[in-house]
Design a protein around this motif. Sequence first.
Motif, PDB file in Angstrom:
ATOM      1  N   ILE A  16       0.825  -1.235   0.019  1.00 38.73           N
ATOM      2  CA  ILE A  16       0.051  -0.027  -0.110  1.00 38.73           C
ATOM      3  C   ILE A  16       0.979   1.236  -0.010  1.00 38.73           C
ATOM      4  CG2 ILE A  16      -1.645   1.340   1.425  1.00 38.73           C
ATOM      5  CD1 ILE A  16      -2.752  -1.385   2.288  1.00 38.73           C
ATOM      6  N   TYR A  17       1.901   1.386   0.867  1.00 32.86           N
ATOM      7  CA  TYR A  17       2.662   2.441   1.109  1.00 32.86           C
ATOM      8  C   TYR A  17       3.422   2.675  -0.401  1.00 32.86           C
ATOM      9  CZ  TYR A  17       6.218   5.673   2.994  1.00 32.86           C
ATOM     10  OH  TYR A  17       7.013   6.626   3.513  1.00 32.86           O
ATOM     11  N   ALA A  18       3.961   1.531  -0.836  1.00 32.24           N
ATOM     12  CA  ALA A  18       4.728   1.781  -2.130  1.00 32.24           C
ATOM     13  C   ALA A  18       3.891   2.327  -3.273  1.00 32.24           C
ATOM     14  CB  ALA A  18       5.422   0.469  -2.284  1.00 32.24           C
ATOM     15  N   ARG A  19       2.738   1.876  -3.290  1.00 29.31           N
ATOM     16  CA  ARG A  19       1.621   2.494  -4.238  1.00 29.31           C
ATOM     17  C   ARG A  19       1.278   3.730  -4.231  1.00 29.31           C
ATOM     18  NH1 ARG A  19      -0.948  -2.074  -3.924  1.00 29.31           N
ATOM     19  NH2 ARG A  19      -2.811  -1.547  -2.452  1.00 29.31           N
ATOM     20  N   GLU A  20       1.059   3.871  -2.877  1.00 33.07           N
ATOM     21  CA  GLU A  20       0.935   5.366  -2.584  1.00 33.07           C
ATOM     22  C   GLU A  20       1.789   6.544  -2.923  1.00 33.07           C
ATOM     23  OE1 GLU A  20      -1.221   5.814   1.058  1.00 33.07           O
ATOM     24  OE2 GLU A  20      -3.063   4.610   0.716  1.00 33.07           O
TER      25      GLU A  20
END
Length: 99
Positions: A16-20
């Motif tokens: 999630i963090y990498a995508r955001e």
Amino acid sequence: MTIKDLQDAVLRISDIYAREHNIDRDRDWALLKLQEELGELTAEHLRLSSRARGEGNPQAQADEAADVLGMLLIYCDHAGIDIEAAMQRKWLSWLNPQT
């Protein structure tokens, strides 16, 4: 919660963090991030032990320790390391020594 359960949750959060934040997690990213987080834990340790400028914060120290563990779990996944099996072999075997 097992280590595997914790690792699965951490990996989902990392995705999630990498995508955001549009982070490219290439081959050595997890190891470099692990080193970065260890540096931040070290800095907080030094502040808490009055060996660096500024006041230490026990909550910040705990948060940095959590970051180190999280990144270690991510690194193990990327490197194909079964950390539960490795801990059993390397550490926990001392609790049941063979005669």
